[in-house]
Each structure stands twice: as C-alpha cells, then as structure tokens.
Design a protein around this motif. Structure first.
Motif, PDB file in Angstrom:
ATOM      1  N   LEU A  87      18.947  18.699  15.827  1.00 22.14           N
ATOM      2  CA  LEU A  87      18.776  19.001  14.431  1.00 22.14           C
ATOM      3  C   LEU A  87      20.318  18.808  13.817  1.00 22.14           C
ATOM      4  O   LEU A  87      20.244  18.950  12.475  1.00 22.14           O
ATOM      5  CB  LEU A  87      18.167  20.352  13.866  1.00 22.14           C
ATOM      6  N   SER A  88      21.322  18.823  14.432  1.00 19.50           N
ATOM      7  CA  SER A  88      22.575  18.649  14.028  1.00 19.50           C
ATOM      8  C   SER A  88      23.154  17.276  13.975  1.00 19.50           C
ATOM      9  O   SER A  88      22.909  16.402  14.997  1.00 19.50           O
ATOM     10  CB  SER A  88      23.618  19.707  14.790  1.00 19.50           C
ATOM     11  N   PRO A  89      24.074  17.006  12.819  1.00 21.57           N
ATOM     12  CA  PRO A  89      24.395  15.816  12.680  1.00 21.57           C
ATOM     13  C   PRO A  89      25.654  15.503  13.930  1.00 21.57           C
ATOM     14  O   PRO A  89      26.192  16.481  14.238  1.00 21.57           O
ATOM     15  CB  PRO A  89      25.191  15.659  11.446  1.00 21.57           C
ATOM     16  N   GLN A  90      25.804  14.255  14.006  1.00 19.54           N
ATOM     17  CA  GLN A  90      26.625  13.931  15.188  1.00 19.54           C
ATOM     18  C   GLN A  90      28.107  14.150  14.701  1.00 19.54           C
ATOM     19  O   GLN A  90      28.853  14.766  15.703  1.00 19.54           O
ATOM     20  CB  GLN A  90      26.769  12.122  15.594  1.00 19.54           C
ATOM     21  N   VAL A  91      28.441  14.058  13.764  1.00 16.33           N
ATOM     22  CA  VAL A  91      29.797  14.681  13.024  1.00 16.33           C
ATOM     23  C   VAL A  91      29.373  15.717  12.069  1.00 16.33           C
ATOM     24  O   VAL A  91      28.809  15.681  11.072  1.00 16.33           O
ATOM     25  CB  VAL A  91      30.636  13.418  12.361  1.00 16.33           C
ATOM     26  N   VAL A 116      22.495  10.418  11.897  1.00 17.34           N
ATOM     27  CA  VAL A 116      22.588  10.275  13.457  1.00 17.34           C
ATOM     28  C   VAL A 116      22.672  11.848  13.870  1.00 17.34           C
ATOM     29  O   VAL A 116      23.700  12.372  13.755  1.00 17.34           O
ATOM     30  CB  VAL A 116      23.986   9.507  13.806  1.00 17.34           C
ATOM     31  N   ARG A 117      21.903  12.094  15.024  1.00 20.14           N
ATOM     32  CA  ARG A 117      21.955  13.338  15.600  1.00 20.14           C
ATOM     33  C   ARG A 117      23.024  13.496  16.532  1.00 20.14           C
ATOM     34  O   ARG A 117      23.448  12.664  17.288  1.00 20.14           O
ATOM     35  CB  ARG A 117      20.639  13.451  16.201  1.00 20.14           C
ATOM     36  N   ARG A 118      23.295  14.858  16.885  1.00 12.15           N
ATOM     37  CA  ARG A 118      24.188  15.064  18.006  1.00 12.15           C
ATOM     38  C   ARG A 118      23.489  14.709  19.434  1.00 12.15           C
ATOM     39  O   ARG A 118      24.087  14.316  20.150  1.00 12.15           O
ATOM     40  CB  ARG A 118      24.608  16.586  17.857  1.00 12.15           C
ATOM     41  N   LEU A 119      22.221  15.270  19.182  1.00 12.66           N
ATOM     42  CA  LEU A 119      21.425  14.966  20.658  1.00 12.66           C
ATOM     43  C   LEU A 119      20.268  14.149  20.197  1.00 12.66           C
ATOM     44  O   LEU A 119      19.386  14.198  19.454  1.00 12.66           O
ATOM     45  CB  LEU A 119      20.956  16.325  21.071  1.00 12.66           C
TER      46      LEU A 119
END
Length: 203
Positions: A87-91, A116-119
């Motif tokens: 659920l978190s953004p890549q940056v 863009v997801r972190r995962l």
C-alpha cells in the motif's frame, strides 16, 4: 605411492564432476521454476485463487490440530508487513517534501503519474503464498508448537493491525494518494465540448 596419488586424484575428479552436475541440475530447475513464474504473471485472478486455496489448507490444518498458534502469529505479522509495502508508494512523499522533488498530481491539469508501489503485486502474491507454504511445513515439526494462549496473540495482532492501518490511511490522506492505479483517465467528447462551451460563454 603413485597408485594412492592416482586414487586421490580420481576421487577429487569425481567430487568436482558431481558438484558440477548438481550445479547444472539446480540451475536448470531454477530456470524452469522462474519460467513457470513468468508465465503465470498475467493471470492475477487465478494466482490469488491459488493463494487463498493454500491459505485455506493452512487454516484448516491449524484448526484441526489446535496448535502452532505462534507460527500463525508470526505469519500474520509478516503478511501485515507485506501489506504495508503493497500500500506504500515506492518513494515516500515525506522524503520528496524534504528535497523539493516532484510531487503527486493534485489537479486534472497536472501530469498523470500512476501509483508505483514499494512492493509490486506479483512479489506481494508470491511472498504471501510462499509464507503460507513454509508455515504449513512448519506444522509438521512439534518443535514449533509452542504452548501459548492464542486469544492474547489474536488480540495483539488485531491491535497492531488497527494501529498500523490507521497510520497508513492517515499517510494516504495527508499526501493525497490512492494505492491503486486504474490507468490514465480518459475524457469523452461531451466533457471537452462542455468545457469549450463554458470558455466561449466567458468570452
């Protein structure tokens, strides 16, 4: 003496050949496994059905044997960690604010930037499925069946899940992003015509 040296050399050669053969075999198996993973990447719905099937088997086994609650608790913490990454953004927008970098679009006139997801979704699915498989295998070893009062573990997990998701939702609201991207928005001719009409009326 020479025969002993020849025997040692022959044994060393056999050891090297067996090691090389095992390395080739493991490399071929890993390539085949990766090929199967690449082929199933587009089938999102079927992949998640398979994941829920594996999870159901694990839950059923834990329910029937009435044990391994500490394994289930660790599995729940791991899945919660994966969910936060999904659920978190890549940056992180907080880092972008500190460095005055590009921000997420806030208006329709801004440039479209998909989330863009972190995962990524595939790694999220693969990690969850693999975690359930490992936890299922662990239920066959009594060393992991630590006696514990499971309602306490369930209460701890629910509290941790609530606090973590509350913080994540607050982060979404603060930086105005949605962890799902449905592609670039398309506007039909009616919307464009109405906007042109409004601009003409203003003139």
């Amino acid at each position: 003496m020479e025969s002993e040296a020849a025997g040692v050399g022959l044994n060393a050669a056999e050891g090297v050949s067996s090691t090389t053969l095992f390395a080739r075999w493991s490399h071929a198996v890993s390539r085949r496994y990766q090929h199967l993973l690449d082929r199933c990447t587009p089938y999102i719905f079927y992949r998640w059905i398979a994941c829920f099937f594996v999870a159901s088997i694990y839950v059923l086994r834990v329910y029937l044997i009435e044990g391994f609650y500490i394994v289930s608790y660790g599995l729940g913490i791991y899945i919660l960690n994966l969910l936060i990454g999904f659920l978190s953004p890549q940056v992180d927008p907080e880092i972008l604010d500190l460095h005055d970098g590009p921000a997420l679009p806030l208006r329709e006139s801004d440039e479209f930037r998909p989330f863009v997801r972190r995962l990524p979704e595939f790694k999220f699915w693969y990690s969850i499925t693999k975690a359930f498989c490992i936890a299922f295998l662990m239920t066959f070893f009594s060393a992991f069946d630590v006696p514990v009062f499971w309602p306490i573990l369930l209460f701890y997990w629910v509290v941790l899940f609530t606090l973590t998701m509350r913080r994540q939702i607050s982060h979404m609201i603060k930086y105005k992003y949605v962890p799902f991207s449905f592609g670039k928005q398309r506007y039909d001719g009616k919307g464009a015509a109405s906007s042109d009409t409004k601009s003409l009326l203003k003139d």
